[in-house]
Motif scaffolding. Sequence first.
Motif, PDB file in Angstrom:
ATOM      1  N   UNK A   1      -1.863  61.493  60.083  1.00  0.00           N
ATOM      2  CA  UNK A   1      -2.708  61.556  58.883  1.00  0.00           C
ATOM      3  C   UNK A   1      -1.969  61.196  57.599  1.00  0.00           C
ATOM      4  N   UNK A   2      -0.760  60.652  57.703  1.00  0.00           N
ATOM      5  CA  UNK A   2       0.019  60.316  56.506  1.00  0.00           C
ATOM      6  C   UNK A   2      -0.753  59.407  55.547  1.00  0.00           C
ATOM      7  N   UNK A   3      -1.359  58.379  56.072  1.00  0.00           N
ATOM      8  CA  UNK A   3      -2.061  57.420  55.217  1.00  0.00           C
ATOM      9  C   UNK A   3      -3.293  58.040  54.561  1.00  0.00           C
ATOM     10  N   UNK A   4      -4.054  58.815  55.306  1.00  0.00           N
ATOM     11  CA  UNK A   4      -5.248  59.420  54.715  1.00  0.00           C
ATOM     12  C   UNK A   4      -4.882  60.486  53.688  1.00  0.00           C
ATOM     13  N   UNK A   5      -3.775  61.175  53.890  1.00  0.00           N
ATOM     14  CA  UNK A   5      -3.293  62.121  52.876  1.00  0.00           C
ATOM     15  C   UNK A   5      -2.855  61.370  51.619  1.00  0.00           C
ATOM     16  N   UNK A   6      -2.124  60.279  51.798  1.00  0.00           N
ATOM     17  CA  UNK A   6      -1.647  59.489  50.659  1.00  0.00           C
ATOM     18  C   UNK A   6      -2.806  58.907  49.852  1.00  0.00           C
TER      19      UNK A   6
ATOM     20  N   UNK B   1     -12.779  60.834  62.678  1.00  0.00           N
ATOM     21  CA  UNK B   1     -12.076  62.100  62.650  1.00  0.00           C
ATOM     22  C   UNK B   1     -12.969  63.121  61.945  1.00  0.00           C
ATOM     23  N   UNK B   2     -13.105  64.273  62.553  1.00  0.00           N
ATOM     24  CA  UNK B   2     -14.004  65.298  62.029  1.00  0.00           C
ATOM     25  C   UNK B   2     -13.595  65.782  60.645  1.00  0.00           C
ATOM     26  N   UNK B   3     -12.301  65.811  60.361  1.00  0.00           N
ATOM     27  CA  UNK B   3     -11.839  66.238  59.041  1.00  0.00           C
ATOM     28  C   UNK B   3     -12.326  65.318  57.937  1.00  0.00           C
ATOM     29  N   UNK B   4     -12.400  64.028  58.205  1.00  0.00           N
ATOM     30  CA  UNK B   4     -12.888  63.066  57.215  1.00  0.00           C
ATOM     31  C   UNK B   4     -14.395  63.197  57.005  1.00  0.00           C
ATOM     32  N   UNK B   5     -15.077  63.769  57.963  1.00  0.00           N
ATOM     33  CA  UNK B   5     -16.533  63.937  57.861  1.00  0.00           C
ATOM     34  C   UNK B   5     -16.917  65.297  57.289  1.00  0.00           C
TER      35      UNK B   5
ATOM     36  N   UNK C   1      -5.652  60.288  49.523  1.00  0.00           N
ATOM     37  CA  UNK C   1      -6.472  61.372  48.993  1.00  0.00           C
ATOM     38  C   UNK C   1      -7.744  61.607  49.775  1.00  0.00           C
ATOM     39  N   UNK C   2      -7.890  60.961  50.921  1.00  0.00           N
ATOM     40  CA  UNK C   2      -9.088  61.137  51.749  1.00  0.00           C
ATOM     41  C   UNK C   2      -9.079  62.495  52.450  1.00  0.00           C
ATOM     42  N   UNK C   3      -7.888  63.010  52.714  1.00  0.00           N
ATOM     43  CA  UNK C   3      -7.703  64.361  53.241  1.00  0.00           C
ATOM     44  C   UNK C   3      -6.821  65.125  52.266  1.00  0.00           C
ATOM     45  N   UNK C   4      -7.004  66.430  52.237  1.00  0.00           N
ATOM     46  CA  UNK C   4      -6.199  67.290  51.372  1.00  0.00           C
ATOM     47  C   UNK C   4      -5.561  68.358  52.249  1.00  0.00           C
ATOM     48  N   UNK C   5      -4.267  68.543  52.077  1.00  0.00           N
ATOM     49  CA  UNK C   5      -3.567  69.562  52.854  1.00  0.00           C
ATOM     50  C   UNK C   5      -3.876  70.928  52.268  1.00  0.00           C
ATOM     51  N   UNK C   6      -4.257  71.857  53.139  1.00  0.00           N
ATOM     52  CA  UNK C   6      -4.534  73.236  52.731  1.00  0.00           C
ATOM     53  C   UNK C   6      -3.643  74.167  53.543  1.00  0.00           C
TER      54      UNK C   6
ATOM     55  N   UNK D   1     -16.050  68.330  58.447  1.00  0.00           N
ATOM     56  CA  UNK D   1     -16.395  69.301  59.489  1.00  0.00           C
ATOM     57  C   UNK D   1     -15.402  70.452  59.602  1.00  0.00           C
ATOM     58  N   UNK D   2     -14.650  70.721  58.570  1.00  0.00           N
ATOM     59  CA  UNK D   2     -13.757  71.874  58.603  1.00  0.00           C
ATOM     60  C   UNK D   2     -12.297  71.496  58.603  1.00  0.00           C
ATOM     61  N   UNK D   3     -11.473  72.453  59.008  1.00  0.00           N
ATOM     62  CA  UNK D   3     -10.023  72.269  59.044  1.00  0.00           C
ATOM     63  C   UNK D   3      -9.608  71.579  60.339  1.00  0.00           C
ATOM     64  N   UNK D   4      -8.585  70.758  60.247  1.00  0.00           N
ATOM     65  CA  UNK D   4      -8.023  70.106  61.424  1.00  0.00           C
ATOM     66  C   UNK D   4      -6.517  70.323  61.431  1.00  0.00           C
TER      67      UNK D   4
END
Length: 78
Positions: A17-22, A1-5, A24-29, A7-10
């Motif tokens: 993305x529930x698990x990756x948010x939980x 997934x580009x967001x994990x790399x 902390x690998x992704x951050x909601x903006x 590469x910007x906003x997704x």
Amino acid sequence: MSGLRGCGLIQLPRFHVEQTLAKGELVEVLTGWEKPAMPIHAVYPHRRQLSPRVRVFVDWLVTVYEDRSGSGDRRQAP
């Protein structure tokens, strides 16, 4: 997934993305920004009557999507 790399906003359905948010690998903006609806369509041959099995599946899919997305917009197939 580009967001994990990095590469910007997704924009994805939250249940993707529930698990990756939980973790902390992704951050909601942009939390104050109202996201546009992301509809899901069930497509079937219009010349045939909708089978009971397909009808049950579509109803189940609507329920699952509403539960996971919090969407209140429910449009039924004929």
